[in-house]
Design an enzyme around this catalytic site. Sequence first.
Site, short mmCIF file in Angstrom:
data_model
loop_
_atom_site.label_atom_id
_atom_site.label_comp_id
_atom_site.label_asym_id
_atom_site.label_seq_id
_atom_site.Cartn_x
_atom_site.Cartn_y
_atom_site.Cartn_z
N GLU A 54 0.71 -1.11 0.03
CA GLU A 54 0.31 -0.11 0.05
C GLU A 54 1.02 1.30 0.12
OE1 GLU A 54 -2.24 -2.83 2.78
OE2 GLU A 54 -0.27 -2.65 2.14
N CYS A 85 -0.52 0.69 7.23
CA CYS A 85 -0.80 1.32 5.98
C CYS A 85 -2.29 1.65 5.95
CB CYS A 85 -1.09 -0.16 5.20
SG CYS A 85 0.76 -0.77 4.76
#
Length: 147
Positions: A54, A85
């Site tokens: 991510e 993330c």
Amino acid sequence: MDHEYYMGKALELAQEAQADGDVPVGCVIVRDGEIIGRGRNRREANGDATAHAELDAIRDACQRTGSWRLHGCTLYVTLEPCPMCAGGIINARVEEVRYGAKDEKAGCCGSVLNLFEERFNHHPRIYQGPLTGPCEEILQRFFETLR
């Protein structure tokens, strides 16, 4: 939007991560039907605990757009985002998150907690799927080979 198509692209990146010996997680960020960010796990390759798919995709999208704000974007990731993330997603102002497999040990879209429901200034919409089965399978196969 063709959610299966974009999650399929994230799965392709997960396969690349696996080929490099990393946990097979891939991510794409989409705005107006165009992939503007791509990322995959690179923790083993880079020796960096923060090298998650991510964050890799967020960096790529920010560089391509010239802005840290990813308004109007959907993030597709093969594994439920971890706290780090999820924090990056909030800070980048991503509007929607679609993830494949649940992460019962570190997932922050509802498995351990839902960070997006906390009192932050931004609240992405979250959905599990599509392609949950293939996302789960690639991770299960990877971890079976380690045992």
